[in-house]
Scaffold this motif. Structure first.
Motif, mmCIF file in Angstrom:
data_model
loop_
_atom_site.group_PDB
_atom_site.id
_atom_site.type_symbol
_atom_site.label_atom_id
_atom_site.label_comp_id
_atom_site.label_asym_id
_atom_site.label_seq_id
_atom_site.Cartn_x
_atom_site.Cartn_y
_atom_site.Cartn_z
ATOM 1 N N THR A 31 -31.810 -2.788 80.419
ATOM 2 C CA THR A 31 -30.496 -2.172 80.741
ATOM 3 C C THR A 31 -29.351 -2.776 80.499
ATOM 4 O OG1 THR A 31 -31.339 -1.350 83.014
ATOM 5 C CG2 THR A 31 -29.115 -1.692 83.012
ATOM 6 N N LYS A 32 -29.446 -4.100 80.361
ATOM 7 C CA LYS A 32 -28.462 -5.136 79.918
ATOM 8 C C LYS A 32 -28.185 -4.813 78.490
ATOM 9 C CE LYS A 32 -28.390 -8.603 83.543
ATOM 10 N NZ LYS A 32 -28.607 -10.083 83.729
ATOM 11 N N ILE A 33 -29.531 -4.786 77.592
ATOM 12 C CA ILE A 33 -29.297 -4.711 76.205
ATOM 13 C C ILE A 33 -28.545 -3.170 75.907
ATOM 14 C CG2 ILE A 33 -30.638 -4.267 74.337
ATOM 15 C CD1 ILE A 33 -32.751 -6.346 75.283
ATOM 16 N N ALA A 37 -25.174 -2.654 74.050
ATOM 17 C CA ALA A 37 -24.849 -1.880 72.848
ATOM 18 C C ALA A 37 -24.000 -0.794 72.671
ATOM 19 C CB ALA A 37 -26.591 -1.310 72.732
ATOM 20 N N ALA A 38 -24.066 -0.289 74.001
ATOM 21 C CA ALA A 38 -22.922 0.895 74.129
ATOM 22 C C ALA A 38 -21.470 0.263 74.120
ATOM 23 C CB ALA A 38 -23.094 1.470 75.760
ATOM 24 N N LEU A 39 -21.420 -0.971 74.739
ATOM 25 C CA LEU A 39 -19.980 -1.541 74.477
ATOM 26 C C LEU A 39 -19.632 -1.959 72.994
ATOM 27 C CD1 LEU A 39 -17.511 -3.015 75.597
ATOM 28 C CD2 LEU A 39 -18.744 -4.992 75.954
ATOM 29 N N GLU A 40 -20.744 -2.212 72.391
ATOM 30 C CA GLU A 40 -20.341 -2.505 70.926
ATOM 31 C C GLU A 40 -20.181 -1.281 70.255
ATOM 32 O OE1 GLU A 40 -24.163 -3.979 69.683
ATOM 33 O OE2 GLU A 40 -23.806 -6.235 70.846
ATOM 34 N N GLN A 87 -26.471 3.330 68.490
ATOM 35 C CA GLN A 87 -26.417 1.797 68.738
ATOM 36 C C GLN A 87 -27.577 1.393 69.779
ATOM 37 O OE1 GLN A 87 -25.127 -0.317 66.839
ATOM 38 N NE2 GLN A 87 -24.807 -2.008 67.993
ATOM 39 N N VAL A 88 -27.636 2.100 70.734
ATOM 40 C CA VAL A 88 -28.633 1.831 71.714
ATOM 41 C C VAL A 88 -29.863 2.084 71.410
ATOM 42 C CG1 VAL A 88 -29.423 2.667 74.064
ATOM 43 C CG2 VAL A 88 -26.953 2.610 73.784
ATOM 44 N N VAL A 89 -30.182 3.058 70.829
ATOM 45 C CA VAL A 89 -31.671 3.168 70.098
ATOM 46 C C VAL A 89 -31.852 2.101 69.220
ATOM 47 C CG1 VAL A 89 -33.078 4.390 68.560
ATOM 48 C CG2 VAL A 89 -31.745 5.436 70.454
ATOM 49 N N GLU A 90 -30.981 1.433 68.385
ATOM 50 C CA GLU A 90 -31.095 0.756 67.281
ATOM 51 C C GLU A 90 -31.325 -0.687 67.988
ATOM 52 O OE1 GLU A 90 -30.652 -2.683 64.695
ATOM 53 O OE2 GLU A 90 -28.938 -1.901 66.149
ATOM 54 N N ARG A 91 -30.393 -1.043 68.951
ATOM 55 C CA ARG A 91 -30.674 -2.584 69.824
ATOM 56 C C ARG A 91 -31.746 -2.610 70.643
ATOM 57 N NH1 ARG A 91 -27.997 -6.344 67.483
ATOM 58 N NH2 ARG A 91 -27.139 -7.244 69.120
ATOM 59 N N VAL A 92 -31.983 -1.648 71.237
ATOM 60 C CA VAL A 92 -33.147 -1.675 72.351
ATOM 61 C C VAL A 92 -34.589 -1.573 71.384
ATOM 62 C CG1 VAL A 92 -34.480 -0.366 73.969
ATOM 63 C CG2 VAL A 92 -32.135 -0.392 74.278
ATOM 64 N N SER A 93 -34.677 -0.945 70.426
ATOM 65 C CA SER A 93 -35.877 -0.882 69.472
ATOM 66 C C SER A 93 -35.944 -2.497 69.013
ATOM 67 C CB SER A 93 -35.662 -0.091 68.339
ATOM 68 O OG SER A 93 -35.634 1.311 68.996
ATOM 69 N N THR A 94 -34.909 -3.010 68.473
ATOM 70 C CA THR A 94 -34.903 -3.967 67.672
ATOM 71 C C THR A 94 -35.245 -5.381 68.760
ATOM 72 O OG1 THR A 94 -33.488 -3.328 65.856
ATOM 73 C CG2 THR A 94 -33.450 -5.743 66.239
ATOM 74 N N LEU A 95 -34.412 -5.373 69.757
ATOM 75 C CA LEU A 95 -34.420 -6.464 70.688
ATOM 76 C C LEU A 95 -35.813 -6.538 71.658
ATOM 77 C CD1 LEU A 95 -30.600 -7.000 71.344
ATOM 78 C CD2 LEU A 95 -32.144 -8.267 69.803
ATOM 79 N N ALA A 96 -35.852 -5.351 72.048
ATOM 80 C CA ALA A 96 -37.162 -5.186 73.085
ATOM 81 C C ALA A 96 -38.231 -4.718 72.732
ATOM 82 C CB ALA A 96 -36.556 -4.209 74.273
ATOM 83 N N GLY A 97 -38.345 -4.344 71.401
ATOM 84 C CA GLY A 97 -39.442 -3.606 70.658
ATOM 85 C C GLY A 97 -40.143 -2.418 71.365
ATOM 86 N N MET A 98 -39.142 -1.654 71.903
ATOM 87 C CA MET A 98 -39.616 -0.306 72.532
ATOM 88 C C MET A 98 -39.052 0.745 71.821
ATOM 89 S SD MET A 98 -38.591 -1.330 76.577
ATOM 90 C CE MET A 98 -39.352 -2.660 77.277
ATOM 91 N N GLN A 99 -39.758 2.076 72.168
ATOM 92 C CA GLN A 99 -39.314 3.272 71.680
ATOM 93 C C GLN A 99 -38.311 3.680 72.710
ATOM 94 O OE1 GLN A 99 -42.695 5.680 71.098
ATOM 95 N NE2 GLN A 99 -44.025 4.471 69.942
#
Length: 122
Positions: A31-33, A37-40, A87-99
């Protein structure tokens, strides 16, 4: 010789990857990620706007994300939401390794740009 010192002399055993355990990332971390990402993606917030917030449901390394945000007006709302989703998809995928198959962007409020509001004064 102290107890346990002999343990360092033993050869290391290799544990197969399937037996090593797992890393679990808490939903609140995702959720924080997503919020960051949305803020970025939004960039500079309009005067008086709240920071973007997110809610996440994670199931088997798949995150479904909902983002609430406020935008300045006038703007291309569709393009801004598309940028946030990407941005949300890219950051969550990269930082959390989730689809991330789904990011719902909910625009809570539009803030009238100050310059536009001043031009309409009579």
């Amino acid at each position: 010789m102290s107890p346990g010192a002999g343990e360092l002399d033993r050869p290391l055993t290799v544990v197969p990857p399937g037996e090593r355990g797992a890393t679990r990332i808490a939903d609140r971390v995702v959720t924080k990620i997503a919020s960051q990402a949305a803020l970025e993606a939004v960039g500079t917030l309009p005067t008086g706007a709240d920071r973007p917030s997110a809610s996440v449901v994670v199931h088997h390394e798949v995150a479904h994300v909902r983002v609430q945000l406020e935008l300045g007006y006038p703007c291309d709302i569709g393009a801004r939401c598309r940028t946030v989703r990407h941005q949300v998809v890219e950051r969550v995928s990269t930082l959390a390794g989730m689809q991330v198959p789904e990011v719902v962007v909910q625009v809570e409020r539009l803030h009238l740009e100050a310059a536009l509001g001043e031009g309409r004064a009579r």
